[in-house]
Design an enzyme around this catalytic site. Structure first.
Site, PDB file in Angstrom:
ATOM      1  N   LYS A  39       0.833  -1.221   0.000  1.00 56.97           N
ATOM      2  CA  LYS A  39       0.000   0.000   0.000  1.00 56.97           C
ATOM      3  C   LYS A  39       0.861   1.261   0.000  1.00 56.97           C
ATOM      4  O   LYS A  39       0.622   2.190  -0.772  1.00 56.97           O
ATOM      5  CB  LYS A  39      -0.917  -0.036   1.231  1.00 56.97           C
ATOM      6  CG  LYS A  39      -1.683   1.244   1.502  1.00 56.97           C
ATOM      7  CD  LYS A  39      -2.783   1.008   2.524  1.00 56.97           C
ATOM      8  CE  LYS A  39      -2.379   1.229   3.967  1.00 56.97           C
ATOM      9  NZ  LYS A  39      -2.130   2.628   4.362  1.00 56.97           N
ATOM     10  N   GLY A  44      -5.359   8.695   4.936  1.00 53.59           N
ATOM     11  CA  GLY A  44      -4.415   9.629   5.559  1.00 53.59           C
ATOM     12  C   GLY A  44      -3.157   9.777   4.717  1.00 53.59           C
ATOM     13  O   GLY A  44      -2.590  10.871   4.603  1.00 53.59           O
ATOM     14  N   ASP A  79       1.400  -0.583  11.952  1.00 59.08           N
ATOM     15  CA  ASP A  79       0.092  -0.971  11.407  1.00 59.08           C
ATOM     16  C   ASP A  79      -0.318  -2.383  11.825  1.00 59.08           C
ATOM     17  O   ASP A  79      -1.426  -2.823  11.513  1.00 59.08           O
ATOM     18  CB  ASP A  79       0.118  -0.894   9.868  1.00 59.08           C
ATOM     19  CG  ASP A  79       0.107   0.552   9.386  1.00 59.08           C
ATOM     20  OD1 ASP A  79      -0.251   1.450  10.174  1.00 59.08           O
ATOM     21  OD2 ASP A  79       0.469   0.787   8.216  1.00 59.08           O
TER      22      ASP A  79
HETATM   23  C1  S3P Z   1       2.217   5.092   6.098  1.00 64.77           C
HETATM   24  C2  S3P Z   1       2.783   5.433   7.293  1.00 64.77           C
HETATM   25  C3  S3P Z   1       2.221   5.073   8.606  1.00 64.77           C
HETATM   26  C4  S3P Z   1       1.157   3.983   8.482  1.00 64.77           C
HETATM   27  C5  S3P Z   1       0.233   4.182   7.319  1.00 64.77           C
HETATM   28  C6  S3P Z   1       0.987   4.277   6.012  1.00 64.77           C
HETATM   29  C7  S3P Z   1       2.875   5.527   4.841  1.00 64.77           C
HETATM   30  O1  S3P Z   1       1.655   6.217   9.227  1.00 64.77           O
HETATM   31  O2  S3P Z   1       0.422   3.898   9.680  1.00 64.77           O
HETATM   32  O3  S3P Z   1      -0.679   3.090   7.212  1.00 64.77           O
HETATM   33  O4  S3P Z   1       2.598   4.969   3.773  1.00 64.77           O
HETATM   34  O5  S3P Z   1       3.701   6.451   4.920  1.00 64.77           O
HETATM   35  P1  S3P Z   1       2.570   7.291  10.015  1.00 64.77           P
HETATM   36  O6  S3P Z   1       3.684   7.596   9.145  1.00 64.77           O
HETATM   37  O7  S3P Z   1       1.697   8.484  10.247  1.00 64.77           O
HETATM   38  O8  S3P Z   1       2.927   6.624  11.315  1.00 64.77           O
END
Ligand code: S3P
Length: 438
Positions: free
Chosen positions: A21, A93, A320
């Site tokens: 992902k 996010g 995660d």
């Molecule tokens: C991600 C970073 C993580 C993770 C999210 C994907 C990414 O979050 O929890 O599912 O792809 O950069 P954080 O960087 O905010 O901890």
């Protein structure tokens, strides 16, 4: 929709999982920032990555998806067009934070918005450092979305900076690095511990000058003179999706499963280390490096597990995976204690509370702490129904309790799983589990 999983036999077989992902988000966006056509194979086709692709369309980027092969026509940082409507980042996010970083370096004005859940998540952590770089970006008074990005006045540009991230976060780090691509001098970042470093690795493979100092978690990006080179790559299977299959195989007696060509970037493999410490029979075979990313096969055989203490630097390396780790802890004998994991409270749900409540609901002996939880494993579990609470990883994790109970377990609102791992049920079925959607 409701999902129930159970089994009366072992899980067996070899599986190739959908693409990672984090790498899917990054490869699509970075390809748009490059000049020329990129071809990305084993792209993750799921809710959150479709969200990123839809936002790119709104920004004037052309792409086609043929099965899981994504082709993107790169238009470069300055080729982006101002979207006519707010960019809808939905539940993602990563889309919002990475796009925010990329957008401030373009000549465009935009609004980034999303679902009610995304509107509750902290965005000040991205907006504040981007403003320090000189960007014109604003969140609400609570530091949340919608985010308003305004094109810089003609002639002004972003300035490189030194910045210490208060919390280790790959999304924040990546947003700053993407903005720093368009700055007029180098940017140096440090983090309290090393979050996933896909952005650094991928940008470097595209010709950007990114230096990483692993001893003090420091990254230095010197803005590119040349446009980014397009990508031609095949994405490894997602280790975070693999985590569900790994735990399912460990807790189902007699199982043996091999996951082929999974991403094994060391900033993502904390769960494997912790499960091995608990006694799990997991064989990791790193086979190659593609675009600076380690890939290989993982073989899991069902194993008894013992409780363990988790805290410190490993937390960010498995951030995660805590929902599914909760299932492994419930199965293990003895006490498992998780500390230093307050960040879990800022994910798709407050994962400390939702996980503890979910486990309790099915009879697990669990105690919540401000920065983690304690599980007394091995308790007899009961069947029942629970809602996924709009959290894809929580939904998948709780459904796996069905492998441990006699009474049926069902998870409602399970369609949220489509956001990150639409093949979750199909893969488990292929390995021998009974999977029922109703
Ligand atoms: C991600 C970073 C993580 C993770 C999210 C994907 C990414 O979050 O929890 O599912 O792809 O950069 P954080 O960087 O905010 O901890």
């Amino acid at each position: 929709m409701k999902l129930s999983i159970s089994t009366n036999k072992q899980l067996r077989g070899d599986v190739q999982l959908p693409g990672d992902k984090s790498l899917s988000h990054r490869s699509a966006l970075f390809a748009a920032l490059a000049k020329g056509q990129s071809v990305i194979d084993n792209f993750l086709v799921a809710g959150v990555t479709e969200t990123m692709l839809d936002c790119l369309t709104q920004l004037g980027v052309q792409w086609v998806l043929e099965d899981t092969r994504l082709k993107v026509e790169g238009i470069g940082l300055k080729g982006f067009a101002s979207p006519k409507e707010a960019l809808n980042c939905n539940h993602s996010g990563t889309t919002m934070r990475l796009l925010a970083g990329a957008m401030v370096g373009t000549d465009t004005t935009s609004v980034l918005d999303g679902s009610d859940g995304l509107r509750r998540r902290p965005m000040g952590r991205v907006v504040d450092p981007l403003r320090l770089l000189g960007a014109d970006i604003q969140a609400t008074g609570e530091g949340t979305a919608p985010l308003h990005v305004t094109a810089l006045n003609g002639g002004s540009s972003l300035n490189g900076m030194r910045y210490e991230l208060p919390v280790a976060s790959a999304q924040v780090k990546s947003a700053i690095l993407l903005a720093a691509l368009g700055a007029n001098s180098p940017t140096t970042l440090t983090e309290p511990s090393l979050s996933r470093d896909h952005t650094e690795r991928l940008l470097s493979s595209m010709g950007v000058d990114v230096q990483v100092n692993h001893s003090n978690f420091e990254v230095i990006l010197s803005p590119p003179v040349e446009p980014l080179n397009p990508l031609n790559m095949s994405l490894p299977g997602d280790i975070s999706s693999a985590a569900f299959i790994i735990v399912a195989a460990l807790i189902t007696p007699g199982s043996e499963v091999t996951l082929l060509d999974v991403g094994l970037n060391p900033t993502r493999t904390g769960l494997l280390d912790v499960l091995q410490q608990m006694g799990a029979d997991i064989q990791v075979d790193v086979k190659a490096e593609r675009h600076n990313e380690a890939v290989g096969d993982v073989t899991i055989r069902s194993s008894p597990l013992s409780g363990v203490e988790v805290g410190g630097d490993v937390v960010v390396r498995m951030i995660d995976e805590f929902p599914v780790f909760g299932i492994a802890a419930a199965y293990a004998s003895g006490t498992t204690r998780v500390r230093d994991a307050e960040e879990l409270r800022y994910k798709e749900s407050d994962r400390v509370t939702t996980l503890c409540n979910g486990l309790k609901h099915f009879g697990v002996d669990v105690q919540e702490h401000p920065d983690g939880f304690t599980v007394q494993g091995g308790a007899a579990l009961r069947g029942g129904e629970i809602d996924a609470g709009k959290d894809h990883r929580l939904g998948m994790s709780l459904s796996l309790l069905g492998l441990l109970t006699d009474g049926p377990i069902s998870v409602s609102g399970a369609e949220i799983i489509q956001q990150s791992f639409p093949d979750f049920g199909t893969v488990l079925e292929q390995l021998g589990a009974q999977v029922n959607w109703s």
